[in-house]
Design an enzyme around this catalytic site. Structure first.
Site, PDB file in Angstrom:
ATOM      1  N   ARG A   1       0.822  -1.226  -0.037  1.00 42.76           N
ATOM      2  CA  ARG A   1      -0.046  -0.143   0.117  1.00 42.76           C
ATOM      3  C   ARG A   1       0.915   1.235  -0.040  1.00 42.76           C
ATOM      4  NH1 ARG A   1      -2.646  -0.522   5.281  1.00 42.76           N
ATOM      5  NH2 ARG A   1      -3.740   1.450   4.890  1.00 42.76           N
TER       6      ARG A   1
ATOM      7  N   SER B   1       0.322   4.093   1.912  1.00 42.52           N
ATOM      8  CA  SER B   1       0.378   4.758   3.291  1.00 42.52           C
ATOM      9  C   SER B   1       2.149   4.926   3.875  1.00 42.52           C
ATOM     10  CB  SER B   1      -0.272   4.140   4.400  1.00 42.52           C
ATOM     11  OG  SER B   1       0.345   3.073   4.854  1.00 42.52           O
TER      12      SER B   1
ATOM     13  N   LYS C   1      -1.991  -7.711  11.161  1.00 46.92           N
ATOM     14  CA  LYS C   1      -3.294  -7.418  11.854  1.00 46.92           C
ATOM     15  C   LYS C   1      -4.418  -7.219  10.971  1.00 46.92           C
ATOM     16  CE  LYS C   1      -3.776  -2.880  13.764  1.00 46.92           C
ATOM     17  NZ  LYS C   1      -3.231  -1.941  14.844  1.00 46.92           N
ATOM     18  N   ASP C   2      -3.961  -6.686   9.582  1.00 50.91           N
ATOM     19  CA  ASP C   2      -4.900  -6.537   8.617  1.00 50.91           C
ATOM     20  C   ASP C   2      -4.996  -7.555   7.776  1.00 50.91           C
ATOM     21  OD1 ASP C   2      -4.946  -3.628   9.604  1.00 50.91           O
ATOM     22  OD2 ASP C   2      -3.483  -2.967   8.283  1.00 50.91           O
TER      23      ASP C   2
ATOM     24  N   THR D   1     -11.532   6.659  18.100  1.00 47.58           N
ATOM     25  CA  THR D   1     -10.972   5.489  17.710  1.00 47.58           C
ATOM     26  C   THR D   1     -11.866   4.621  16.563  1.00 47.58           C
ATOM     27  OG1 THR D   1     -10.162   3.150  18.170  1.00 47.58           O
ATOM     28  CG2 THR D   1     -11.741   4.123  19.717  1.00 47.58           C
TER      29      THR D   1
ATOM     30  N   LEU E   1     -13.180  -1.510  16.995  1.00 48.29           N
ATOM     31  CA  LEU E   1     -13.854  -1.939  18.025  1.00 48.29           C
ATOM     32  C   LEU E   1     -13.206  -2.686  19.273  1.00 48.29           C
ATOM     33  CD1 LEU E   1     -16.884  -3.525  15.620  1.00 48.29           C
ATOM     34  CD2 LEU E   1     -17.012  -1.374  17.136  1.00 48.29           C
ATOM     35  N   ARG E   2     -12.135  -3.043  19.071  1.00 49.23           N
ATOM     36  CA  ARG E   2     -11.283  -3.738  19.999  1.00 49.23           C
ATOM     37  C   ARG E   2     -11.012  -2.364  21.007  1.00 49.23           C
ATOM     38  NH1 ARG E   2      -5.920  -3.514  21.138  1.00 49.23           N
ATOM     39  NH2 ARG E   2      -5.491  -2.409  19.013  1.00 49.23           N
ATOM     40  N   ARG E   3     -10.456  -1.474  20.692  1.00 52.52           N
ATOM     41  CA  ARG E   3     -10.089  -0.425  21.410  1.00 52.52           C
ATOM     42  C   ARG E   3     -11.412   0.215  22.087  1.00 52.52           C
ATOM     43  NH1 ARG E   3      -5.983   1.500  16.769  1.00 52.52           N
ATOM     44  NH2 ARG E   3      -4.162   0.436  17.452  1.00 52.52           N
TER      45      ARG E   3
ATOM     46  N   ARG F   1     -10.821   8.140  11.897  1.00 52.33           N
ATOM     47  CA  ARG F   1      -9.768   7.467  11.053  1.00 52.33           C
ATOM     48  C   ARG F   1      -9.046   8.511  10.405  1.00 52.33           C
ATOM     49  NH1 ARG F   1     -11.140   3.657   6.619  1.00 52.33           N
ATOM     50  NH2 ARG F   1      -9.215   3.588   6.824  1.00 52.33           N
ATOM     51  N   GLY F   2      -7.957   7.922   9.441  1.00 51.40           N
ATOM     52  CA  GLY F   2      -7.198   8.872   8.912  1.00 51.40           C
ATOM     53  C   GLY F   2      -5.714   8.430   9.224  1.00 51.40           C
ATOM     54  N   ASN F   3      -4.681   8.991   8.755  1.00 51.19           N
ATOM     55  CA  ASN F   3      -3.315   8.524   9.057  1.00 51.19           C
ATOM     56  C   ASN F   3      -3.037   9.203  10.290  1.00 51.19           C
ATOM     57  OD1 ASN F   3      -2.230  11.043   8.466  1.00 51.19           O
ATOM     58  ND2 ASN F   3      -1.887  10.392   6.557  1.00 51.19           N
TER      59      ASN F   3
ATOM     60  N   THR G   1      -2.893  12.849  10.570  1.00 53.57           N
ATOM     61  CA  THR G   1      -4.401  13.295  10.472  1.00 53.57           C
ATOM     62  C   THR G   1      -5.309  13.384  11.928  1.00 53.57           C
ATOM     63  OG1 THR G   1      -4.496  12.471   8.354  1.00 53.57           O
ATOM     64  CG2 THR G   1      -6.434  13.511   9.113  1.00 53.57           C
ATOM     65  N   ARG G   2      -4.764  12.386  12.475  1.00 52.52           N
ATOM     66  CA  ARG G   2      -5.429  11.924  13.743  1.00 52.52           C
ATOM     67  C   ARG G   2      -4.952  12.988  14.835  1.00 52.52           C
ATOM     68  NH1 ARG G   2      -6.815   5.693  14.541  1.00 52.52           N
ATOM     69  NH2 ARG G   2      -6.433   5.147  12.395  1.00 52.52           N
TER      70      ARG G   2
ATOM     71  N   CYS H   1     -15.295  -8.811  11.636  1.00 49.87           N
ATOM     72  CA  CYS H   1     -14.388  -7.632  12.125  1.00 49.87           C
ATOM     73  C   CYS H   1     -15.398  -6.679  12.823  1.00 49.87           C
ATOM     74  CB  CYS H   1     -13.812  -7.159  11.120  1.00 49.87           C
ATOM     75  SG  CYS H   1     -14.745  -6.716   9.690  1.00 49.87           S
TER      76      CYS H   1
HETATM   77  N1  LIG Z   1      -5.464  -0.910  11.150  1.00 51.46           N
HETATM   78  C1  LIG Z   1      -4.356  -0.280  10.653  1.00 51.46           C
HETATM   79  C2  LIG Z   1      -3.158  -0.668  11.043  1.00 51.46           C
HETATM   80  N2  LIG Z   1      -2.855  -1.737  10.726  1.00 51.46           N
HETATM   81  C3  LIG Z   1      -1.391  -2.059  11.374  1.00 51.46           C
HETATM   82  C4  LIG Z   1      -1.212  -0.955  12.250  1.00 51.46           C
HETATM   83  C5  LIG Z   1      -0.293  -0.600  13.109  1.00 51.46           C
HETATM   84  C6  LIG Z   1       1.241  -1.445  12.929  1.00 51.46           C
HETATM   85  C7  LIG Z   1       1.105  -2.783  13.415  1.00 51.46           C
HETATM   86  O1  LIG Z   1      -0.049  -3.197  14.144  1.00 51.46           O
HETATM   87  O2  LIG Z   1       1.596  -3.828  12.940  1.00 51.46           O
HETATM   88  C8  LIG Z   1      -2.417   0.082  11.947  1.00 51.46           C
HETATM   89  C9  LIG Z   1      -2.508   1.281  12.482  1.00 51.46           C
HETATM   90  C10 LIG Z   1      -2.845   1.262  14.306  1.00 51.46           C
HETATM   91  O3  LIG Z   1      -3.735   0.598  14.533  1.00 51.46           O
HETATM   92  O4  LIG Z   1      -2.606   2.339  14.618  1.00 51.46           O
END
Ligand SMILES: NCc1[nH]cc(CCC(=O)O)c1CC(=O)O
Length: 312
Positions: A14, A16, A90-91, A134, A137-139, A156-158, A161-162, A249
């Site tokens: 990606r 980002s 994680k994604d 945030t 949902l986990r957080r 959301r956002g990078n 941005t946040r 999710c």
């Molecule tokens: N969902 C987006 C995402 N995917 C991985 C990370 C952070 C890096 C990682 O956990 O490896 C993030 C951003 C975040 O949750 O702050």
């Protein structure tokens, strides 16, 4: 098999800043293991925009669907437009498309979440009614578990941005994975690092996985020296838990495994979105049994979840 190639090795990622940092880390590790890959043109980085990068006005759970950050990268792999794809594990959805596999896990970063607030408050000292932004949902669930009096709003956002939204007063606090902040060198604004007791991470948080075509033995051989066996065992346990729970999710799931020598310790937690219902499981065993440990912990939680707990 020769590890020398005539074609460039194409890395899909990606665009980002975090994804690019992870692709560059992968490239650097490949070159360290195979110096001939330092030659100009030996490695190409190919950038893709994923659905998850396009949707910024909704939370990802609302956008529905799995693989929002991976599908375009996987399509390119399957079509032969790239040779490997670099992902935040994680994604990565629980089930990979037919014909693809995660060949390599890079050494895992710090798995904790970082907390940012205006006025230097921690989770415990935020005034009642404070707004926490945030997307996850986990957080959300774990913040509300501890502080049901706070208000959680989608965010959301990078990273930049946040933090700008936090400064502008749109929210009073927010959270981000420490791993991403470390990789971007953006740790200076963190108010507090949350320990696992307070905020259990997402499955595979902090781990970078490299996906290839299962049929591509040459790329698998190139990647073999990059694999971190400990990270692989931990991620295997956590993803086996996820597979057993078959969670969408839309359900908050948190898990973390740690290793002490060859002993693996897994902690898992499933919550309701409001944090009022919490189901936990904990398992210890040998790293070699990681998949069984994860599945077993998942089965324990699944057995006690009320019917219909997982939303579609
Ligand atoms: N969902 C987006 C995402 N995917 C991985 C990370 C952070 C890096 C990682 O956990 O490896 C993030 C951003 C975040 O949750 O702050």
């Amino acid at each position: 098999m020769t590890l020398n190639r005539t074609q460039p090795l194409r890395i899909g990622t990606r665009g980002s800043p975090l994804a690019l940092a992870q692709a560059h880390e992968t490239r650097d590790r490949l070159i360290a293991a195979h110096p001939h890959l330092a030659a100009p043109g030996a490695i190409e980085i190919v950038v893709f925009k994923t659905t998850g990068d396009r949707i910024l006005d909704r939370t990802l759970a609302e956008a529905g669907g799995k693989g929002l950050f991976t599908k375009e990268l996987e399509d390119a792999l399957l079509d032969g437009r790239t040779d490997l794809a670099v992902h935040s594990m994680k994604d990565v959805p629980t089930w990979l498309p037919e014909g693809l596999e995660i060949a390599t896990l890079l050494p895992r970063e710090d798995t904790r979440d970082a907390f940012f607030s205006r006025g230097g408050h921690t989770v415990d000292t935020l005034p009642a009614g404070s707004v926490v932004g945030t997307a996850g949902l986990r957080r959300q669930a774990q913040i509300l578990e501890r502080r049901p009096d706070l208000k959680v709003v989608p965010f959301r956002g990078n990273v930049q941005t946040r933090l700008a939204k936090l400064d502008a007063g749109e929210v009073d606090a927010t959270l981000l994975a420490l791993a991403g902040l470390r990789r971007l060198g953006l740790t200076d604004r963190i108010t507090a690092v949350l320990e696992h007791e307070e905020m259990l991470p997402a499955v595979a948080q902090g781990a970078i996985g490299i996906e290839i075509r299962s049929s591509d033995d040459a790329t698998r051989a190139l990647l073999a020296p990059l694999n971190c066996a400990g990270t692989a065992a931990r991620v295997t346990a956590e993803r086996a838990l996820l597979a057993m729970l078959d969670g969408s999710c839309r359900t908050p799931i948190a898990a973390l495994s740690t290793l002490d020598g060859d002993r693996l310790h897994l902690k898992a937690k499933v919550l309701s979105n409001d944090g009022r219902q919490v189901f936990r499981a904990e398992r210890r065993g040998l790293a070699g049994d990681a998949a069984a440990i994860g599945a077993d912990a998942g089965a324990e939680i699944k057995a006690v979840l009320p019917p219909g707990f997982f939303q579609a």
